[in-house]
Design a protein around this motif. Sequence first.
Motif, PDB file in Angstrom:
ATOM      1  N   PRO A   4       0.810  -1.224   0.000  1.00 17.90           N
ATOM      2  CA  PRO A   4       0.000   0.000   0.000  1.00 17.90           C
ATOM      3  C   PRO A   4       0.846   1.278   0.000  1.00 17.90           C
ATOM      4  O   PRO A   4       0.448   2.277  -0.604  1.00 17.90           O
ATOM      5  N   ASP A   5       2.016   1.248   0.614  1.00  9.89           N
ATOM      6  CA  ASP A   5       2.900   2.419   0.609  1.00  9.89           C
ATOM      7  C   ASP A   5       3.386   2.772  -0.800  1.00  9.89           C
ATOM      8  O   ASP A   5       3.854   3.887  -1.033  1.00  9.89           O
ATOM      9  N   ASP A   6       3.292   1.821  -1.739  1.00  5.79           N
ATOM     10  CA  ASP A   6       3.744   2.034  -3.117  1.00  5.79           C
ATOM     11  C   ASP A   6       2.684   2.704  -3.988  1.00  5.79           C
ATOM     12  O   ASP A   6       2.986   3.151  -5.090  1.00  5.79           O
ATOM     13  N   TYR A   7       1.443   2.744  -3.547  1.00  2.00           N
ATOM     14  CA  TYR A   7       0.335   3.117  -4.423  1.00  2.00           C
ATOM     15  C   TYR A   7       0.512   4.471  -5.111  1.00  2.00           C
ATOM     16  O   TYR A   7       0.235   4.604  -6.294  1.00  2.00           O
ATOM     17  N   LEU A   8       0.967   5.469  -4.397  1.00  2.00           N
ATOM     18  CA  LEU A   8       1.131   6.789  -5.008  1.00  2.00           C
ATOM     19  C   LEU A   8       2.230   6.762  -6.077  1.00  2.00           C
ATOM     20  O   LEU A   8       2.047   7.283  -7.181  1.00  2.00           O
ATOM     21  N   GLU A   9       3.350   6.122  -5.775  1.00  2.50           N
ATOM     22  CA  GLU A   9       4.438   6.028  -6.755  1.00  2.50           C
ATOM     23  C   GLU A   9       3.997   5.196  -7.964  1.00  2.50           C
ATOM     24  O   GLU A   9       4.315   5.533  -9.105  1.00  2.50           O
ATOM     25  N   VAL A  10       3.239   4.133  -7.731  1.00  2.00           N
ATOM     26  CA  VAL A  10       2.737   3.302  -8.823  1.00  2.00           C
ATOM     27  C   VAL A  10       1.746   4.100  -9.672  1.00  2.00           C
ATOM     28  O   VAL A  10       1.758   4.003 -10.905  1.00  2.00           O
ATOM     29  N   TYR A  11       0.921   4.900  -9.039  1.00  2.00           N
ATOM     30  CA  TYR A  11      -0.028   5.739  -9.775  1.00  2.00           C
ATOM     31  C   TYR A  11       0.720   6.616 -10.788  1.00  2.00           C
ATOM     32  O   TYR A  11       0.353   6.682 -11.963  1.00  2.00           O
ATOM     33  N   GLU A  12       1.784   7.262 -10.338  1.00  2.00           N
ATOM     34  CA  GLU A  12       2.582   8.132 -11.219  1.00  2.00           C
ATOM     35  C   GLU A  12       3.296   7.314 -12.295  1.00  2.00           C
ATOM     36  O   GLU A  12       3.410   7.750 -13.442  1.00  2.00           O
ATOM     37  N   LEU A  13       3.764   6.132 -11.943  1.00  2.00           N
ATOM     38  CA  LEU A  13       4.425   5.248 -12.904  1.00  2.00           C
ATOM     39  C   LEU A  13       3.468   4.844 -14.021  1.00  2.00           C
ATOM     40  O   LEU A  13       3.806   4.922 -15.206  1.00  2.00           O
ATOM     41  N   VAL A  14       2.259   4.442 -13.652  1.00  2.00           N
ATOM     42  CA  VAL A  14       1.261   4.034 -14.647  1.00  2.00           C
ATOM     43  C   VAL A  14       0.916   5.222 -15.546  1.00  2.00           C
ATOM     44  O   VAL A  14       0.813   5.085 -16.770  1.00  2.00           O
ATOM     45  N   LYS A  15       0.769   6.389 -14.958  1.00  3.46           N
ATOM     46  CA  LYS A  15       0.466   7.605 -15.720  1.00  3.46           C
ATOM     47  C   LYS A  15       1.559   7.881 -16.762  1.00  3.46           C
ATOM     48  O   LYS A  15       1.267   8.109 -17.936  1.00  3.46           O
ATOM     49  N   SER A  32       3.823   5.745 -17.918  1.00  6.63           N
ATOM     50  CA  SER A  32       3.938   4.618 -18.838  1.00  6.63           C
ATOM     51  C   SER A  32       2.933   4.710 -19.972  1.00  6.63           C
ATOM     52  O   SER A  32       3.266   4.454 -21.130  1.00  6.63           O
ATOM     53  N   PHE A  33       1.701   5.097 -19.649  1.00  6.66           N
ATOM     54  CA  PHE A  33       0.653   5.149 -20.667  1.00  6.66           C
ATOM     55  C   PHE A  33       0.591   6.487 -21.404  1.00  6.66           C
ATOM     56  O   PHE A  33      -0.135   6.611 -22.392  1.00  6.66           O
ATOM     57  N   ALA A  34       1.354   7.466 -20.969  1.00  7.66           N
ATOM     58  CA  ALA A  34       1.314   8.795 -21.586  1.00  7.66           C
ATOM     59  C   ALA A  34       1.700   8.766 -23.060  1.00  7.66           C
ATOM     60  O   ALA A  34       1.230   9.585 -23.840  1.00  7.66           O
ATOM     61  N   THR A  35       2.529   7.818 -23.454  1.00  5.86           N
ATOM     62  CA  THR A  35       2.991   7.740 -24.847  1.00  5.86           C
ATOM     63  C   THR A  35       2.211   6.724 -25.680  1.00  5.86           C
ATOM     64  O   THR A  35       2.481   6.561 -26.862  1.00  5.86           O
ATOM     65  N   SER A  36       1.260   6.045 -25.075  1.00  8.92           N
ATOM     66  CA  SER A  36       0.504   5.004 -25.778  1.00  8.92           C
ATOM     67  C   SER A  36      -0.639   5.599 -26.597  1.00  8.92           C
ATOM     68  O   SER A  36      -1.416   6.419 -26.100  1.00  8.92           O
ATOM     69  N   SER A  37      -0.751   5.133 -27.821  1.00  3.32           N
ATOM     70  CA  SER A  37      -1.846   5.612 -28.682  1.00  3.32           C
ATOM     71  C   SER A  37      -3.191   5.025 -28.260  1.00  3.32           C
ATOM     72  O   SER A  37      -4.235   5.531 -28.646  1.00  3.32           O
ATOM     73  N   HIS A  38      -3.175   3.953 -27.453  1.00  7.52           N
ATOM     74  CA  HIS A  38      -4.417   3.308 -27.021  1.00  7.52           C
ATOM     75  C   HIS A  38      -4.881   3.791 -25.649  1.00  7.52           C
ATOM     76  O   HIS A  38      -5.939   3.398 -25.177  1.00  7.52           O
ATOM     77  N   ALA A  39      -4.088   4.630 -24.998  1.00  6.13           N
ATOM     78  CA  ALA A  39      -4.405   5.079 -23.648  1.00  6.13           C
ATOM     79  C   ALA A  39      -5.480   6.162 -23.672  1.00  6.13           C
ATOM     80  O   ALA A  39      -5.578   6.943 -24.608  1.00  6.13           O
ATOM     81  N   ASP A  40      -6.273   6.177 -22.599  1.00  2.00           N
ATOM     82  CA  ASP A  40      -7.289   7.227 -22.493  1.00  2.00           C
ATOM     83  C   ASP A  40      -7.093   8.074 -21.229  1.00  2.00           C
ATOM     84  O   ASP A  40      -7.927   8.906 -20.900  1.00  2.00           O
ATOM     85  N   GLY A  41      -6.000   7.847 -20.503  1.00  5.88           N
ATOM     86  CA  GLY A  41      -5.698   8.631 -19.317  1.00  5.88           C
ATOM     87  C   GLY A  41      -6.317   8.129 -18.036  1.00  5.88           C
ATOM     88  O   GLY A  41      -6.037   8.644 -16.959  1.00  5.88           O
ATOM     89  N   THR A  42      -7.147   7.090 -18.125  1.00  7.57           N
ATOM     90  CA  THR A  42      -7.812   6.571 -16.930  1.00  7.57           C
ATOM     91  C   THR A  42      -7.083   5.375 -16.312  1.00  7.57           C
ATOM     92  O   THR A  42      -7.525   4.849 -15.294  1.00  7.57           O
ATOM     93  N   GLU A  43      -6.002   4.945 -16.905  1.00  8.92           N
ATOM     94  CA  GLU A  43      -5.314   3.727 -16.472  1.00  8.92           C
ATOM     95  C   GLU A  43      -4.894   3.749 -15.000  1.00  8.92           C
ATOM     96  O   GLU A  43      -5.127   2.751 -14.293  1.00  8.92           O
ATOM     97  N   PRO A  44      -4.313   4.848 -14.481  1.00  5.70           N
ATOM     98  CA  PRO A  44      -3.943   4.845 -13.057  1.00  5.70           C
ATOM     99  C   PRO A  44      -5.161   4.726 -12.138  1.00  5.70           C
ATOM    100  O   PRO A  44      -5.110   4.040 -11.119  1.00  5.70           O
TER     101      PRO A  44
END
Length: 172
Positions: A8-19, A21-33
């Motif tokens: 659970p202590d990782d959740y905020l860092e993982v949220y930013e990581l997912v954001k 990671s998907f920022a450059t994807s053509s299939h992403a819609d920004g809701t992934e995190p």
Amino acid sequence: MKIRQEKPDDYLEVYELVKKSFATSSHADGTEPDYLNEIRKKDSFIPELSLVVENHDGKLIGQVVLYKTIITLLDRKITELLLSPISVHPDFFRQGIACAMMEEAFKIALKMGYSAVFLCGNPDFYHKIGFRPTYEFYIFHINDRSKKAEWCMVRELTVGALKNINGTIDIN
């Protein structure tokens, strides 16, 4: 590189990581995190199958989660796993991190008694690592009217696990 269970202590860092990671994807819609945050709240979430990767500095550079999904057959329902999302920090793309995370998650899942992992994704990538279209197993995505969706895939963790399993799956 160290693969470990997400805390659970990782959740905020993982949220930013997912954001990122998907920022450059053509299939992403920004809701992934946010999608990942919602998964963690569901009964289908399995903490042991939510993994992260740390680099040598302890920074999180990857994450993967497998959680329960249902295959609906005519006479019963079967619980297996769904992979979504998987993320790697853009600075670490194409270094085998995603594959290493998946393989580790698959080993744990197999030990927990699961026999197949489903996903929706890019066939060009996932076919290379053993995923096959679900229609080859007579399992169809609930929204696939063509019954030939290449993007709905599965990887058996145990050979023959899906033999004689004909049904539908609702991967969302």
